[in-house]
Design a protein around this motif. Structure first.
Motif, PDB file in Angstrom:
ATOM      1  N   LEU A  43     -22.867  61.850   1.967  1.00  0.00           N
ATOM      2  CA  LEU A  43     -22.651  60.671   1.127  1.00  0.00           C
ATOM      3  C   LEU A  43     -21.965  59.556   1.915  1.00  0.00           C
ATOM      4  O   LEU A  43     -22.282  58.378   1.737  1.00  0.00           O
ATOM      5  CB  LEU A  43     -21.816  61.056  -0.099  1.00  0.00           C
ATOM      6  N   ILE A  44     -21.041  59.920   2.777  1.00  0.00           N
ATOM      7  CA  ILE A  44     -20.386  58.915   3.619  1.00  0.00           C
ATOM      8  C   ILE A  44     -21.414  58.223   4.497  1.00  0.00           C
ATOM      9  O   ILE A  44     -21.407  56.990   4.637  1.00  0.00           O
ATOM     10  CB  ILE A  44     -19.276  59.574   4.464  1.00  0.00           C
ATOM     11  N   ASP A  45     -22.318  58.987   5.069  1.00  0.00           N
ATOM     12  CA  ASP A  45     -23.361  58.393   5.915  1.00  0.00           C
ATOM     13  C   ASP A  45     -24.213  57.400   5.117  1.00  0.00           C
ATOM     14  O   ASP A  45     -24.566  56.323   5.609  1.00  0.00           O
ATOM     15  CB  ASP A  45     -24.256  59.489   6.495  1.00  0.00           C
ATOM     16  N   ALA A  46     -24.542  57.785   3.864  1.00  0.00           N
ATOM     17  CA  ALA A  46     -25.379  56.917   3.036  1.00  0.00           C
ATOM     18  C   ALA A  46     -24.639  55.641   2.643  1.00  0.00           C
ATOM     19  O   ALA A  46     -25.197  54.534   2.728  1.00  0.00           O
ATOM     20  CB  ALA A  46     -25.827  57.668   1.783  1.00  0.00           C
ATOM     21  N   LEU A  47     -23.375  55.756   2.246  1.00  0.00           N
ATOM     22  CA  LEU A  47     -22.614  54.581   1.822  1.00  0.00           C
ATOM     23  C   LEU A  47     -22.294  53.671   3.000  1.00  0.00           C
ATOM     24  O   LEU A  47     -22.239  52.443   2.855  1.00  0.00           O
ATOM     25  CB  LEU A  47     -21.323  55.014   1.126  1.00  0.00           C
ATOM     26  N   ALA A  48     -22.079  54.265   4.157  1.00  0.00           N
ATOM     27  CA  ALA A  48     -21.716  53.463   5.331  1.00  0.00           C
ATOM     28  C   ALA A  48     -22.846  52.545   5.761  1.00  0.00           C
ATOM     29  O   ALA A  48     -22.609  51.548   6.468  1.00  0.00           O
ATOM     30  CB  ALA A  48     -21.309  54.374   6.476  1.00  0.00           C
ATOM     31  N   GLN A  50     -24.516  50.713   3.734  1.00  0.00           N
ATOM     32  CA  GLN A  50     -24.545  49.585   2.815  1.00  0.00           C
ATOM     33  C   GLN A  50     -23.533  48.527   3.250  1.00  0.00           C
ATOM     34  O   GLN A  50     -22.628  48.792   4.036  1.00  0.00           O
ATOM     35  CB  GLN A  50     -24.253  50.054   1.389  1.00  0.00           C
ATOM     36  N   ASN A  51     -23.676  47.351   2.693  1.00  0.00           N
ATOM     37  CA  ASN A  51     -22.795  46.243   3.091  1.00  0.00           C
ATOM     38  C   ASN A  51     -21.516  46.154   2.273  1.00  0.00           C
ATOM     39  O   ASN A  51     -20.546  45.533   2.709  1.00  0.00           O
ATOM     40  CB  ASN A  51     -23.554  44.920   2.972  1.00  0.00           C
ATOM     41  N   ASP A  52     -21.524  46.742   1.084  1.00  0.00           N
ATOM     42  CA  ASP A  52     -20.389  46.600   0.174  1.00  0.00           C
ATOM     43  C   ASP A  52     -19.835  47.970  -0.207  1.00  0.00           C
ATOM     44  O   ASP A  52     -20.562  48.962  -0.214  1.00  0.00           O
ATOM     45  CB  ASP A  52     -20.819  45.878  -1.109  1.00  0.00           C
ATOM     46  N   PRO A  53     -18.541  48.021  -0.550  1.00  0.00           N
ATOM     47  CA  PRO A  53     -17.985  49.277  -1.077  1.00  0.00           C
ATOM     48  C   PRO A  53     -18.519  49.557  -2.480  1.00  0.00           C
ATOM     49  O   PRO A  53     -18.960  48.652  -3.187  1.00  0.00           O
ATOM     50  CB  PRO A  53     -16.480  49.018  -1.082  1.00  0.00           C
ATOM     51  N   PHE A  54     -18.475  50.813  -2.869  1.00  0.00           N
ATOM     52  CA  PHE A  54     -18.987  51.254  -4.157  1.00  0.00           C
ATOM     53  C   PHE A  54     -17.860  51.797  -5.028  1.00  0.00           C
ATOM     54  O   PHE A  54     -16.875  52.337  -4.518  1.00  0.00           O
ATOM     55  CB  PHE A  54     -20.002  52.385  -3.973  1.00  0.00           C
ATOM     56  N   ASP A  75     -12.364  52.671   2.880  1.00  0.00           N
ATOM     57  CA  ASP A  75     -13.024  51.390   3.072  1.00  0.00           C
ATOM     58  C   ASP A  75     -14.382  51.319   2.377  1.00  0.00           C
ATOM     59  O   ASP A  75     -14.901  50.226   2.120  1.00  0.00           O
ATOM     60  CB  ASP A  75     -13.216  51.118   4.556  1.00  0.00           C
ATOM     61  N   LEU A  76     -14.954  52.476   2.056  1.00  0.00           N
ATOM     62  CA  LEU A  76     -16.260  52.520   1.395  1.00  0.00           C
ATOM     63  C   LEU A  76     -16.152  52.559  -0.116  1.00  0.00           C
ATOM     64  O   LEU A  76     -17.167  52.471  -0.804  1.00  0.00           O
ATOM     65  CB  LEU A  76     -17.043  53.754   1.861  1.00  0.00           C
ATOM     66  N   VAL A  77     -14.933  52.706  -0.642  1.00  0.00           N
ATOM     67  CA  VAL A  77     -14.752  53.001  -2.068  1.00  0.00           C
ATOM     68  C   VAL A  77     -13.947  51.898  -2.743  1.00  0.00           C
ATOM     69  O   VAL A  77     -12.777  51.670  -2.412  1.00  0.00           O
ATOM     70  CB  VAL A  77     -14.059  54.366  -2.255  1.00  0.00           C
ATOM     71  N   ALA A  78     -14.583  51.226  -3.699  1.00  0.00           N
ATOM     72  CA  ALA A  78     -13.909  50.186  -4.477  1.00  0.00           C
ATOM     73  C   ALA A  78     -13.177  50.754  -5.678  1.00  0.00           C
ATOM     74  O   ALA A  78     -12.356  50.074  -6.290  1.00  0.00           O
ATOM     75  CB  ALA A  78     -14.931  49.149  -4.947  1.00  0.00           C
ATOM     76  N   GLY A  79     -13.464  51.985  -6.037  1.00  0.00           N
ATOM     77  CA  GLY A  79     -12.816  52.616  -7.166  1.00  0.00           C
ATOM     78  C   GLY A  79     -13.356  54.019  -7.362  1.00  0.00           C
ATOM     79  O   GLY A  79     -14.441  54.363  -6.885  1.00  0.00           O
ATOM     80  N   LEU A  80     -12.589  54.838  -8.073  1.00  0.00           N
ATOM     81  CA  LEU A  80     -12.972  56.223  -8.353  1.00  0.00           C
ATOM     82  C   LEU A  80     -12.993  56.447  -9.861  1.00  0.00           C
ATOM     83  O   LEU A  80     -11.988  56.228 -10.546  1.00  0.00           O
ATOM     84  CB  LEU A  80     -11.958  57.189  -7.746  1.00  0.00           C
ATOM     85  N   GLY A  81     -14.143  56.895 -10.364  1.00  0.00           N
ATOM     86  CA  GLY A  81     -14.246  57.313 -11.754  1.00  0.00           C
ATOM     87  C   GLY A  81     -14.484  58.809 -11.784  1.00  0.00           C
ATOM     88  O   GLY A  81     -15.530  59.286 -11.342  1.00  0.00           O
ATOM     89  N   LEU A  82     -13.527  59.564 -12.268  1.00  0.00           N
ATOM     90  CA  LEU A  82     -13.574  61.028 -12.192  1.00  0.00           C
ATOM     91  C   LEU A  82     -13.661  61.622 -13.595  1.00  0.00           C
ATOM     92  O   LEU A  82     -12.824  61.329 -14.457  1.00  0.00           O
ATOM     93  CB  LEU A  82     -12.340  61.553 -11.470  1.00  0.00           C
TER      94      LEU A  82
END
Length: 235
Positions: A43-48, A50-54, A75-82
């Motif tokens: 998942l880190i590879d996939a998000l990295a 992209q241009n924006d954090p998720f 740096d890849l994460v704009a927020g966590l919904g758990l």
């Protein structure tokens, strides 16, 4: 795909990227392994790329993976919904984990799956049969056994990541069913996690299914607040 009841509400305002974890949904067993850290790697590879954090939203096992991902690459994460995240509860039910990969009879599958919810009628024989059909796919039982082994000690394995997030500036929300018997809520752990916590009465381990409207509303509100923190950018 247990998120089907939430997709329309989320997609009205946000771009939504969804994925099934290895050995879940239509996904085959993982190519590189079934450890939480290895799934997080992919998942880190996939998000990295992209241009924006998720804003990363995950349920149960997905929640544990989201926590590790955010701790390793904030740096890849704009927020966590758990949603009832593994690792933040008292303990993921060992008997549930061990029994699920071995199911072969409809009645047993139905009874086990009904433990996920507070209203057993939500889990019907066709749902249980789909699980049995899924288990017959090549490699699925072995993959789920491996995941069960991972989840049997997840409270310990992701503890450093939980501690890291607890002192971080990553916005986070935790939603939990008060009647969750698979991964019972641990209020002491949650108080140390320093997150917004919302609990739902008469709800088991699948809040996004049993209380889909409430969960969709809470997640949308969280996404809006995370977007404001990022200067109006939504993800």
């Amino acid at each position: 795909m247990t998120w089907i009841a939430n997709q329309d509400a989320l997609m009205q305002s946000y771009a939504v990227f969804s994925c099934d974890l290895p050995a879940h949904g239509d996904q085959p067993p993982g190519r590189t392994g079934m450890k939480i850290s290895e799934i997080a790697d992919e998942l880190i590879d996939a998000l990295a790329r992209q241009n924006d954090p998720f804003v990363v939203v995950g349920h149960s096992l997905g929640g544990a993976i989201a926590i590790e991902l955010a701790a390793r690459r904030p740096d890849l994460v704009a927020g966590l919904g758990l949603i009832a995240p593994a690792g933040l509860g008292k303990e993921v039910g060992r008997d549930f984990l061990s029994e699920l990969p071995e199911l072969s009879e409809l009645d047993s599958a139905l009874a086990l799956l009904q433990r996920l919810v507070s209203r057993p009628r939500l889990i019907t024989p066709p749902i249980a049969q789909r699980l049995l059909d899924h288990l017959e796919r090549p490699g699925i039982r072995a993959a789920l056994r491996a995941l069960a082994s991972e989840l049997s000690h997840v409270e310990t394995s992701i503890e450093p990541h939980v501690a890291s997030i607890a002192v971080s500036r990553v916005p986070r929300i935790v939603i939990w069913g008060e009647d969750d018997t698979i991964n019972p809520i641990d209020r002491r752990k949650l108080s140390r996690f320093n997150a917004q916590v919302l609990t739902l009465p008469d709800t088991g381990h699948l809040p996004h299914v049993e209380a889909s409207r409430a969960v969709s509303r809470y997640v949308c509100e969280f996404l809006k607040s995370a977007a404001l923190e990022l200067g109006g950018m939504s993800s």
